[in-house]
Motif scaffolding. Sequence first.
Motif, PDB file in Angstrom:
ATOM      1  N   VAL A  57      19.163  31.119  59.474  1.00 17.66           N
ATOM      2  CA  VAL A  57      19.400  30.610  58.249  1.00 17.66           C
ATOM      3  C   VAL A  57      18.148  30.161  57.557  1.00 17.66           C
ATOM      4  CG1 VAL A  57      20.506  29.043  56.683  1.00 17.66           C
ATOM      5  CG2 VAL A  57      21.315  29.505  58.736  1.00 17.66           C
ATOM      6  N   THR A  83      23.206  37.545  62.584  1.00 20.30           N
ATOM      7  CA  THR A  83      23.179  37.348  61.204  1.00 20.30           C
ATOM      8  C   THR A  83      21.822  36.498  60.770  1.00 20.30           C
ATOM      9  OG1 THR A  83      25.571  36.690  61.543  1.00 20.30           O
ATOM     10  CG2 THR A  83      24.310  35.748  59.969  1.00 20.30           C
ATOM     11  N   PHE A  87      21.346  30.402  53.385  1.00 24.17           N
ATOM     12  CA  PHE A  87      22.551  29.672  53.724  1.00 24.17           C
ATOM     13  C   PHE A  87      23.662  29.851  52.469  1.00 24.17           C
ATOM     14  CE2 PHE A  87      19.859  26.353  51.784  1.00 24.17           C
ATOM     15  CZ  PHE A  87      20.719  25.544  50.776  1.00 24.17           C
ATOM     16  N   HIS A  88      23.325  30.190  51.324  1.00 24.91           N
ATOM     17  CA  HIS A  88      24.104  30.405  50.396  1.00 24.91           C
ATOM     18  C   HIS A  88      24.950  31.569  50.652  1.00 24.91           C
ATOM     19  CE1 HIS A  88      21.068  27.939  47.879  1.00 24.91           C
ATOM     20  NE2 HIS A  88      22.448  27.393  47.492  1.00 24.91           N
ATOM     21  N   SER A  89      24.268  32.773  50.826  1.00 23.08           N
ATOM     22  CA  SER A  89      25.007  34.148  51.333  1.00 23.08           C
ATOM     23  C   SER A  89      25.778  33.964  52.650  1.00 23.08           C
ATOM     24  CB  SER A  89      23.877  35.262  51.432  1.00 23.08           C
ATOM     25  OG  SER A  89      23.210  35.236  52.383  1.00 23.08           O
ATOM     26  N   ILE A  90      25.365  33.362  53.882  1.00 19.04           N
ATOM     27  CA  ILE A  90      26.105  32.963  54.912  1.00 19.04           C
ATOM     28  C   ILE A  90      27.366  32.394  54.724  1.00 19.04           C
ATOM     29  CG2 ILE A  90      26.080  32.050  57.185  1.00 19.04           C
ATOM     30  CD1 ILE A  90      23.187  32.840  57.344  1.00 19.04           C
ATOM     31  N   CYS A  91      27.082  31.184  53.842  1.00 17.65           N
ATOM     32  CA  CYS A  91      28.528  30.377  53.693  1.00 17.65           C
ATOM     33  C   CYS A  91      29.352  31.080  52.763  1.00 17.65           C
ATOM     34  CB  CYS A  91      27.858  29.205  53.010  1.00 17.65           C
ATOM     35  SG  CYS A  91      26.987  28.081  54.238  1.00 17.65           S
ATOM     36  N   ALA A  92      28.939  31.897  51.693  1.00 16.40           N
ATOM     37  CA  ALA A  92      29.807  32.639  50.816  1.00 16.40           C
ATOM     38  C   ALA A  92      30.714  33.966  51.878  1.00 16.40           C
ATOM     39  CB  ALA A  92      29.209  33.396  49.814  1.00 16.40           C
ATOM     40  N   ARG A  93      29.892  34.377  52.722  1.00 18.57           N
ATOM     41  CA  ARG A  93      30.491  35.408  53.593  1.00 18.57           C
ATOM     42  C   ARG A  93      31.493  34.497  54.619  1.00 18.57           C
ATOM     43  NH1 ARG A  93      26.158  37.843  57.432  1.00 18.57           N
ATOM     44  NH2 ARG A  93      25.055  37.587  55.343  1.00 18.57           N
ATOM     45  N   ILE A  94      31.278  33.477  55.015  1.00 18.55           N
ATOM     46  CA  ILE A  94      32.302  32.978  56.100  1.00 18.55           C
ATOM     47  C   ILE A  94      33.456  32.512  54.989  1.00 18.55           C
ATOM     48  CG2 ILE A  94      32.573  30.772  57.277  1.00 18.55           C
ATOM     49  CD1 ILE A  94      29.717  31.037  58.164  1.00 18.55           C
ATOM     50  N   LEU A  95      33.234  32.062  53.915  1.00 18.30           N
ATOM     51  CA  LEU A  95      34.548  31.497  53.005  1.00 18.30           C
ATOM     52  C   LEU A  95      35.318  32.993  52.609  1.00 18.30           C
ATOM     53  CD1 LEU A  95      32.655  29.135  50.565  1.00 18.30           C
ATOM     54  CD2 LEU A  95      34.590  28.625  52.423  1.00 18.30           C
TER      55      LEU A  95
END
Length: 112
Positions: A57, A83, A87-95
């Motif tokens: 991240v 991965t 942290f924005h793109s990873i969290c958006a992907r998880i959401l």
Amino acid sequence: MFDLLAGLNPQQIEAVTAKPGPTLIIAGPGSGKTRVLTHRIAHLIQQGTPPFKIMAVTFTNKAAKEMRERVERLLSGELRGLTIGTFHSICARILRREAARLNVTHESSSKP
Ligand SMILES: Nc1ncnc2c1ncn2[C@@H]1O[C@H](COP(=O)(O)OP(=O)(O)O)[C@@H](O)[C@H]1O
Ligand SMILES: [Mg+2]
């Protein structure tokens, strides 16, 4: 097998080979932190950790892109499922992926 520890100084080797778990590395700009992180990722994969179990991240897209390129250069073709992102793109992907569990739609009006 490519020697990932060649070209590292003793402090970098200690950081790259530290046992899995929390490891705090503090070092100045240009001192080799990204080299430590990229080599640690490659080292974990070389030692048998599946890439899909690794998440790196970063704060900026620029750093994420640099990390991915540098790990790709170290381990040509062994990156499936790794991965690396902000942290924005990873969290958006998880959401988006888990949207159904949260009872929301996976559509988003803004891109991360
Ligand atoms: N042990 C080392 N020996 C020689 N060059 C190194 C070493 N560690 C890092 N470098 C080089 O120094 C530069 C800065 O390293 P980098 O990992 O990007 O530092 P940071 O992320 O701390 O800014 C890069 O060109 C990198 O390849
Ligand atoms: Mg860096």
